[in-house]
Enzyme design. Structure first.
Site, PDB file in Angstrom:
ATOM      1  N   ASN A 111       8.856  -7.261   3.886  1.00  0.00           N
ATOM      2  CA  ASN A 111       8.818  -5.985   3.150  1.00  0.00           C
ATOM      3  C   ASN A 111      10.005  -5.124   3.596  1.00  0.00           C
ATOM      4  OD1 ASN A 111       7.229  -2.917   3.809  1.00  0.00           O
ATOM      5  ND2 ASN A 111       7.589  -3.594   1.729  1.00  0.00           N
ATOM      6  N   GLY A 112      10.505  -4.341   2.671  1.00  0.00           N
ATOM      7  CA  GLY A 112      11.533  -3.371   3.025  1.00  0.00           C
ATOM      8  C   GLY A 112      12.845  -3.558   2.300  1.00  0.00           C
ATOM      9  N   ASP A 113      13.197  -2.544   1.497  1.00  0.00           N
ATOM     10  CA  ASP A 113      14.510  -2.459   0.845  1.00  0.00           C
ATOM     11  C   ASP A 113      14.747  -3.510  -0.228  1.00  0.00           C
ATOM     12  OD1 ASP A 113      14.811  -0.411   2.592  1.00  0.00           O
ATOM     13  OD2 ASP A 113      16.498  -1.247   3.711  1.00  0.00           O
ATOM     14  N   CYS A 129       2.297   3.257   9.879  1.00  0.00           N
ATOM     15  CA  CYS A 129       2.547   4.635   9.437  1.00  0.00           C
ATOM     16  C   CYS A 129       3.246   5.428  10.548  1.00  0.00           C
ATOM     17  CB  CYS A 129       1.239   5.327   9.043  1.00  0.00           C
ATOM     18  SG  CYS A 129       1.551   7.026   8.543  1.00  0.00           S
ATOM     19  N   LYS A 165      -0.360  -4.831   8.565  1.00  0.00           N
ATOM     20  CA  LYS A 165       0.947  -4.371   8.067  1.00  0.00           C
ATOM     21  C   LYS A 165       1.551  -3.509   9.167  1.00  0.00           C
ATOM     22  CE  LYS A 165       3.434  -2.270   4.276  1.00  0.00           C
ATOM     23  NZ  LYS A 165       3.679  -0.901   4.773  1.00  0.00           N
ATOM     24  N   GLN A 195      -6.747  -1.120   2.990  1.00  0.00           N
ATOM     25  CA  GLN A 195      -6.068  -0.883   4.277  1.00  0.00           C
ATOM     26  C   GLN A 195      -6.713   0.291   5.013  1.00  0.00           C
ATOM     27  OE1 GLN A 195      -2.148   1.151   4.866  1.00  0.00           O
ATOM     28  NE2 GLN A 195      -1.444  -0.874   5.483  1.00  0.00           N
ATOM     29  N   PRO A 199       0.848  -1.197   0.000  1.00  0.00           N
ATOM     30  CA  PRO A 199       0.000   0.000   0.000  1.00  0.00           C
ATOM     31  C   PRO A 199       0.883   1.245   0.000  1.00  0.00           C
ATOM     32  CG  PRO A 199      -0.040  -1.084   2.165  1.00  0.00           C
ATOM     33  CD  PRO A 199       0.776  -1.948   1.251  1.00  0.00           C
ATOM     34  N   MET A 200       0.571   2.215  -0.852  1.00  0.00           N
ATOM     35  CA  MET A 200       1.342   3.467  -0.850  1.00  0.00           C
ATOM     36  C   MET A 200       0.399   4.649  -1.079  1.00  0.00           C
ATOM     37  SD  MET A 200       4.968   2.609  -2.739  1.00  0.00           S
ATOM     38  CE  MET A 200       4.364   1.493  -4.005  1.00  0.00           C
ATOM     39  N   ALA A 201       0.343   5.516  -0.072  1.00  0.00           N
ATOM     40  CA  ALA A 201      -0.552   6.675  -0.129  1.00  0.00           C
ATOM     41  C   ALA A 201      -0.181   7.560  -1.307  1.00  0.00           C
ATOM     42  CB  ALA A 201      -0.464   7.459   1.172  1.00  0.00           C
TER      43      ALA A 201
HETATM   44  C1  LIG Z   1       4.881   7.089  -1.179  1.00  0.00           C
HETATM   45  C2  LIG Z   1       4.682   6.025  -0.110  1.00  0.00           C
HETATM   46  C3  LIG Z   1       3.461   5.906   0.498  1.00  0.00           C
HETATM   47  C4  LIG Z   1       3.248   4.908   1.469  1.00  0.00           C
HETATM   48  N1  LIG Z   1       2.000   4.746   2.005  1.00  0.00           N
HETATM   49  C5  LIG Z   1       1.729   3.682   2.805  1.00  0.00           C
HETATM   50  C6  LIG Z   1       0.408   3.385   3.213  1.00  0.00           C
HETATM   51  O1  LIG Z   1      -0.570   4.057   2.842  1.00  0.00           O
HETATM   52  N2  LIG Z   1       0.235   2.292   4.018  1.00  0.00           N
HETATM   53  C7  LIG Z   1       1.290   1.506   4.432  1.00  0.00           C
HETATM   54  O2  LIG Z   1       1.074   0.542   5.154  1.00  0.00           O
HETATM   55  N3  LIG Z   1       2.532   1.782   4.057  1.00  0.00           N
HETATM   56  C8  LIG Z   1       2.784   2.827   3.234  1.00  0.00           C
HETATM   57  N4  LIG Z   1       4.053   3.036   2.780  1.00  0.00           N
HETATM   58  C9  LIG Z   1       5.136   2.123   3.174  1.00  0.00           C
HETATM   59  C10 LIG Z   1       5.308   1.007   2.128  1.00  0.00           C
HETATM   60  O3  LIG Z   1       4.135   0.231   2.017  1.00  0.00           O
HETATM   61  C11 LIG Z   1       6.490   0.070   2.502  1.00  0.00           C
HETATM   62  O4  LIG Z   1       6.228  -0.524   3.745  1.00  0.00           O
HETATM   63  C12 LIG Z   1       7.803   0.823   2.619  1.00  0.00           C
HETATM   64  O5  LIG Z   1       7.991   1.729   1.535  1.00  0.00           O
HETATM   65  C13 LIG Z   1       8.986  -0.162   2.649  1.00  0.00           C
HETATM   66  O6  LIG Z   1       8.998  -0.983   1.521  1.00  0.00           O
HETATM   67  P1  LIG Z   1       9.981  -0.690   0.244  1.00  0.00           P
HETATM   68  O7  LIG Z   1      11.380  -0.644   0.782  1.00  0.00           O
HETATM   69  O8  LIG Z   1       9.706  -1.831  -0.684  1.00  0.00           O
HETATM   70  O9  LIG Z   1       9.576   0.653  -0.303  1.00  0.00           O
HETATM   71  C14 LIG Z   1       4.301   4.054   1.851  1.00  0.00           C
HETATM   72  C15 LIG Z   1       5.555   4.205   1.235  1.00  0.00           C
HETATM   73  C16 LIG Z   1       5.752   5.157   0.255  1.00  0.00           C
HETATM   74  C17 LIG Z   1       7.096   5.263  -0.417  1.00  0.00           C
END
Ligand SMILES: Cc1cc2nc3c(=O)[nH]c(=O)nc-3n(C[C@H](O)[C@H](O)[C@H](O)COP(=O)(O)O)c2cc1C
Length: 322
Positions: A206-208, A105, A145, A74, A20-22
């Site tokens: 999840n992460g990196d 968050c 999450k 979510q 999920p990404m806002a």
């Molecule tokens: C632009 C943006 C918006 C995000 N919005 C949410 C969100 O709405 N809900 C959530 O659980 N995590 C959110 N995250 C976190 C990501 O889901 C993820 O946990 C985090 O970026 C780490 O994973 P990655 O290293 O693959 O980016 C957001 C991350 C980014 C970059």
């Protein structure tokens, strides 16, 4: 190495999921990631208070199409009763496949009200919210999450894992940084392994993850059941195709500049159709920045695209690139 993966009764075809990404994971982006192989896609986090007040803008964030399934919606919030009501509202009115709770968050505007990762420093609240939500939507798998703790002195992966499993959640996605870290330092994948050793429900790492073969490293290092991709998918929905190909012993080539621009155009059209012309153009600006990179002259095109004042001029700049 790759085992069949289920969330509750839902068979998930690929274990590579879109995080999920806002401001990013709306219909236009989700459908492209889905077509290119994402096993589950998620809405951005949606306010439980906004849902129960039936705020139009909030409810707009939840809308999705059947072709996106399986999809998780979510929600985030502070009070168990509000979260439970919001979850029921979402399930009754939208019927998502998965209802996901955000305990990750780290943004102060959210945590100071007791929502998002604030639950990481109040496990009673986490338990109360989770139990209330699970009880309110018995027909849908509830997933979580979360981050690993509020700060490095209070990592709660094991305690939270135990209490969430007891509360009957069906999977946990862990981004193993603390709330205080925001995005600093590295995601500590050892904590994903620890969670996997603690619970018997599926664990989503999840992460990196930055390149497709990182998914192998995460599987090997953590034993997780599935992997959720966030930033690596920005401007790059091919990530899912490439990672899935690798998991099946194949390779999928890097997209050409032409393919990249064509997909960017399609994303633009989907965004304009789904969000309207003014908002679509505004929202597309950040995506232009993510798609149009890594080739000679990309920086100039990017600047021109971000400054484009009309849909036609943005489209003609994209055509110029091709
Ligand atoms: C632009 C943006 C918006 C995000 N919005 C949410 C969100 O709405 N809900 C959530 O659980 N995590 C959110 N995250 C976190 C990501 O889901 C993820 O946990 C985090 O970026 C780490 O994973 P990655 O290293 O693959 O980016 C957001 C991350 C980014 C970059």
């Amino acid at each position: 190495m790759i085992k069949p993966f289920k969330i509750g009764d839902i068979e998930v075809k690929s274990p590579i999921l879109l995080a999920p990404m806002a401001g990013v994971t709306d219909y236009s982006f989700r459908i492209l990631c889905k077509e290119l192989g994402a096993g589950v896609v998620y809405s951005e986090f949606v306010s439980a208070h906004g849902i129960i007040r039936e705020n139009i803008n909030t409810l707009d964030l939840i809308k999705f199409y059947d072709e996106e399934r399986p999809i998780g919606v979510q929600i985030f919030g502070d009070y168990p009763e509000v979260m439970a009501k919001a979850a029921k509202y979402v399930v009754d009115n939208f019927q998502p496949d998965i209802l996901d709770i955000n305990y990750g968050c780290p943004v102060p505007k959210i945590t100071k009200k007791g929502a998002g990762s604030a639950a990481l420093k109040d496990l009673v609240l986490m338990k109360d919210i989770t139990q209330a939500v699970v009880a309110s939507v018995p027909e849908v798998p509830v997933t979580i999450k979360m981050r690993a703790g509020w700060d490095l002195q209070s990592i709660i992966v094991e305690k939270a894992g135990e209490l969430l499993e007891k509360a009957s959640v069906k999977a946990i996605a862990l981004h193993p940084r603390t709330a205080k870290q925001t995005y600093k330092g590295n995601a500590n994948w050892e904590l994903i392994k620890l969670l996997k050793e603690t619970v018997s429900i599926p664990v989503i790492g999840n992460g990196d993850i930055t390149k497709p073969d990182d998914v192998f490293r995460m599987y090997e290092q953590t034993g997780c059941d599935a992997i959720m991709i966030g930033r690596a998918a920005l401007g790059n929905p091919w990530f899912f195709k490439q990672a899935n190909a690798l998991l099946h012993g194949n390779t999928a080539p890097e997209p050409t500049i032409q393919e990249r621009v064509e997909l960017c155009k399609r994303h633009f059209d989907l965004l304009l159709e789904s969000r309207g012309t003014r908002k679509g153009l505004y929202l597309m600006r950040k995506h232009f920045g993510w798609y149009i990179k890594s080739f000679p002259g990309a920086a100039d095109f990017r600047v021109r695209l971000v400054e484009a004042e009309s849909i036609d001029s943005a489209k003609s700049i994209l055509d110029e690139i091709i």
